[in-house]
Write a protein that holds these residues in place. Structure first.
Motif, mmCIF file in Angstrom:
data_model
loop_
_atom_site.group_PDB
_atom_site.id
_atom_site.type_symbol
_atom_site.label_atom_id
_atom_site.label_comp_id
_atom_site.label_asym_id
_atom_site.label_seq_id
_atom_site.Cartn_x
_atom_site.Cartn_y
_atom_site.Cartn_z
ATOM 1 N N ASN A 237 8.604 7.253 4.285
ATOM 2 C CA ASN A 237 9.013 8.244 3.293
ATOM 3 C C ASN A 237 9.411 7.620 1.961
ATOM 4 N N ILE A 238 9.455 6.298 1.885
ATOM 5 C CA ILE A 238 9.899 5.641 0.657
ATOM 6 C C ILE A 238 8.956 5.894 -0.521
ATOM 7 N N PRO A 239 7.629 5.846 -0.342
ATOM 8 C CA PRO A 239 6.741 6.113 -1.486
ATOM 9 C C PRO A 239 6.922 7.546 -2.018
ATOM 10 N N ASP A 240 6.928 7.689 -3.333
ATOM 11 C CA ASP A 240 7.063 9.018 -3.928
ATOM 12 C C ASP A 240 5.906 9.929 -3.547
ATOM 13 N N ALA A 241 4.799 9.356 -3.107
ATOM 14 C CA ALA A 241 3.633 10.153 -2.716
ATOM 15 C C ALA A 241 3.812 10.821 -1.349
ATOM 16 N N ASP A 242 4.917 10.514 -0.660
ATOM 17 C CA ASP A 242 5.127 11.127 0.660
ATOM 18 C C ASP A 242 5.687 12.529 0.465
ATOM 19 N N THR A 243 4.784 13.490 0.357
ATOM 20 C CA THR A 243 5.164 14.874 0.088
ATOM 21 C C THR A 243 4.796 15.769 1.263
ATOM 22 N N PHE A 244 5.284 17.014 1.203
ATOM 23 C CA PHE A 244 5.118 17.965 2.304
ATOM 24 C C PHE A 244 4.686 19.316 1.728
ATOM 25 N N SER A 245 3.698 19.928 2.365
ATOM 26 C CA SER A 245 3.155 21.185 1.844
ATOM 27 C C SER A 245 4.164 22.316 1.988
ATOM 28 N N THR A 246 4.329 23.077 0.908
ATOM 29 C CA THR A 246 5.282 24.188 0.874
ATOM 30 C C THR A 246 4.608 25.431 0.308
ATOM 31 N N SER A 247 5.296 26.547 0.434
ATOM 32 C CA SER A 247 4.761 27.814 -0.074
ATOM 33 C C SER A 247 4.573 27.782 -1.580
ATOM 34 N N TRP A 248 5.470 27.098 -2.307
ATOM 35 C CA TRP A 248 5.370 27.057 -3.769
ATOM 36 C C TRP A 248 4.532 25.879 -4.260
ATOM 37 N N SER A 249 4.253 24.924 -3.387
ATOM 38 C CA SER A 249 3.462 23.756 -3.761
ATOM 39 C C SER A 249 2.647 23.298 -2.551
ATOM 40 N N PRO A 250 1.568 24.036 -2.221
ATOM 41 C CA PRO A 250 0.771 23.676 -1.038
ATOM 42 C C PRO A 250 0.225 22.257 -1.095
ATOM 43 N N GLN A 251 0.020 21.733 -2.303
ATOM 44 C CA GLN A 251 -0.502 20.373 -2.447
ATOM 45 C C GLN A 251 0.548 19.317 -2.156
ATOM 46 N N GLY A 252 1.822 19.744 -2.045
ATOM 47 C CA GLY A 252 2.868 18.809 -1.641
ATOM 48 C C GLY A 252 4.073 18.808 -2.544
ATOM 49 N N TYR A 253 5.244 18.752 -1.948
ATOM 50 C CA TYR A 253 6.513 18.679 -2.674
ATOM 51 C C TYR A 253 7.336 17.558 -2.049
ATOM 52 N N ARG A 254 8.107 16.869 -2.871
ATOM 53 C CA ARG A 254 8.864 15.697 -2.415
ATOM 54 C C ARG A 254 10.124 16.102 -1.656
ATOM 55 N N PHE A 255 10.204 15.687 -0.411
ATOM 56 C CA PHE A 255 11.428 15.769 0.379
ATOM 57 C C PHE A 255 11.762 14.357 0.849
ATOM 58 N N TYR A 256 12.975 14.201 1.372
ATOM 59 C CA TYR A 256 13.463 12.871 1.746
ATOM 60 C C TYR A 256 13.819 12.843 3.233
ATOM 61 N N VAL A 257 13.444 11.751 3.895
ATOM 62 C CA VAL A 257 13.697 11.602 5.332
ATOM 63 C C VAL A 257 14.511 10.327 5.560
ATOM 64 N N TYR A 258 15.630 10.482 6.262
ATOM 65 C CA TYR A 258 16.558 9.371 6.488
ATOM 66 C C TYR A 258 16.844 9.226 7.977
ATOM 67 N N VAL A 259 17.277 8.029 8.359
ATOM 68 C CA VAL A 259 17.739 7.776 9.718
ATOM 69 C C VAL A 259 19.161 7.234 9.643
#
Length: 352
Positions: A237-259
Motif C-alpha cells: 500500500n506504500i505506492p501512491d498508485a495503490d488505489t481502490f475503486s469507489t462509486s465516485w472514482s471507479p478508476q481508483g481512489y487512495r486509501f491507506y492500509v496499516y498493520v
C-alpha cells in the motif's frame, strides 16, 4: 466490473448474493447520487449542519472491496482457521460489511456501525431480504448486545457455521470503537471532523497486535496524540498508485492500509498532538472569475476568504507586535512560524 489496478475480481457467487440482498441496481452504483447519498432526510441534514459534519457519501465498489481483502492488504490479518472479528466504522448502506461477511469465511463476526438512520435502514432491509430469500442459509437473530433506546440493531447468522453479520445504528465513538482492541480487521473508510482525531487515536493505540486497518485518512496526518502509534503501512500500500475503486472514482481512489506492529524499533508514524500537516481545506480554481476559492471537505461549504483556521491551528493577531501568530487549540501552544497546514492556504511567517 473494475478489476484492474484499483480492483480485484469479485467472486460471481458473492455478486449474486449481494444482488439478492440489495437489488441488482444498488450493487456497483457509481456517481455522486447513489441510493445511500440520496436517502438522507431533512432532519438528518439539519442535524449534520448544526454539528459541523458532512453527509457527503460514497462507497467502495465490490472489486475495490475484493482488492482491500487480499492477503497483501487486509486479508493478511485473517487467520486461515477462522475466528476473525471484522469491524466497520461508518458502514453506510452495509454493502462492504455484507460483502466481507459473504467473501471471507475466516470472519466469524462482522460488526458494522452507521450513524445515519436512513443509510442503516438500507442495510437492515437487505439483511432481512437475504434471510427471507434464503432461509436455509441465513436467519435473523438477536444482536450480541441489546441496543439502547435510540439505537437500531440487526444480526444475521449463517445457518450451520454460526458466523454472524451485525449492523448497528449508533455513533461509533460510543459503540464500535470499543471493539477495536479485539478486532482483526478495521474498515474506517469515512471522513470525520478533525476535532475527533485525538479520541480516535487514543482508541486505535490499543488495537490488537497484527490488526489491519483500512482508512480514508493517512495516519501520519491525523495522529494527534502523544500515545505512540503502533501502526505501520503495509508494503503493497506504500505506492501512491495503490488505489481502490469507489462509486465516485471507479478508476481508483487512495486509501491507506496499516498493520499494528509494536515490534517496530522506531515507530513509522510519529506521535504528536501538534500535528501541522492536516487541513480540511482544499484550494479550488474558479474559471469564471480566474480566482482561487476554498472548499471545506468536512462541512462541504466553500468561501472566497482565505481560511483563518486549519486543523487545530488558528491565525491570531498581535497588536503589540503588529504581526500574525499561530495558536494551537488542543495544546495552547503559540508560535510565529506558520504551520504547514496554514502555509498551504497562503499564510506566511511574519517578523514580530
Amino acid at each position: 466490473s473494475v478489476a484492474g489496478v484499483a480492483g480485484r475480481p469479485t467472486p460471481p457467487a458473492v455478486l449474486r448474493t449481494l444482488a439478492t440482498a440489495f437489488g441488482e441496481s444498488l450493487v456497483g452504483e457509481t456517481g455522486y447520487e447513489i441510493a445511500a447519498a440520496r436517502c438522507c432526510t431533512h432532519s438528518e441534514r439539519d442535524l449534520a449542519k448544526r454539528s459541523g459534519c458532512s453527509l457527503l457519501y460514497g462507497e467502495l465498489l465490490p472489486d475495490g472491496v475484493s482488492k482491500a481483502l487480499t492477503r497483501e492488504r487486509l486479508g493478511g490479518a485473517l487467520p486461515p482457521n477462522g475466528g476473525a472479528v471484522v469491524l466497520e466504522l461508518g458502514s453506510g448502506s452495509g454493502k462492504v460489511a455484507m460483502q466481507t461477511f459473504l467473501q471471507c469465511r475466516e470472519a466469524v463476526h462482522v460488526f458494522a456501525v452507521e450513524l445515519v438512520p436512513s443509510r442503516h435502514a438500507i442495510g437492515a432491509a437487505a439483511v432481512r431480504r437475504l434471510a427471507s430469500q434464503h432461509p436455509e442459509a441465513y436467519r435473523i437473530s438477536q444482536p450480541s448486545v441489546s441496543p439502547g433506546p435510540e439505537e437500531d440493531a440487526l444480526a444475521l447468522d449463517e445457518v450451520g457455521s454460526g458466523r454472524r453479520l451485525e449492523l448497528r445504528c449508533a455513533d461509533f465513538f460510543s459503540l464500535g470503537l470499543d471493539l477495536a482492541h479485539r478486532s482483526d480487521v478495521i474498515f474506517f473508510a469515512v471522513h470525520i471532523p478533525c476535532r475527533l482525531f485525538p479520541q480516535l487515536c487514543a482508541t486505535l493505540s490499543k488495537a490488537k497486535e497484527g490488526c489491519r486497518l483500512f482508512t480514508y485518512h493517512a495516519l501520519d496526518t491525523i495522529w494527534w496524540s502523544d500515545e505512540p502509534c503502533p501502526f505501520r503501512q503495509v508494503e503493497d500500500n506504500i505506492p501512491d498508485a495503490d488505489t481502490f475503486s469507489t462509486s465516485w472514482s471507479p478508476q481508483g481512489y487512495r486509501f491507506y492500509v496499516y498493520v499494528c506492529d509494536r515490534a517496530q524499533k522506531t515507530p513509522e508514524i510519529q506521535a504528536g498532538v501538534r500535528n501541522e500537516t492536516f487541513t480540511e481545506w482544499k484550494p479550488m480554481w474558479d474559471e469564471a472569475t480566474q480566482t482561487w476559492y476554498f472548499h471545506n471537505e468536512e462541512t462541504e461549504e466553500s468561501q472566497w476568504e482565505v481560511p483563518r483556521q486549519a486543523g487545530c491551528w488558528r491565525v491570531e493577531w498581535s497588536p503589540e507586535c503588529n504581526a500574525h501568530f499561530y495558536w494551537h487549540e488542543l495544546s495552547g501552544h503559540s508560535q510565529w512560524e506558520v504551520p504547514r497546514c496554514l502555509a498551504e492556504l497562503g499564510w506566511t511567517t511574519t517578523s514580530a
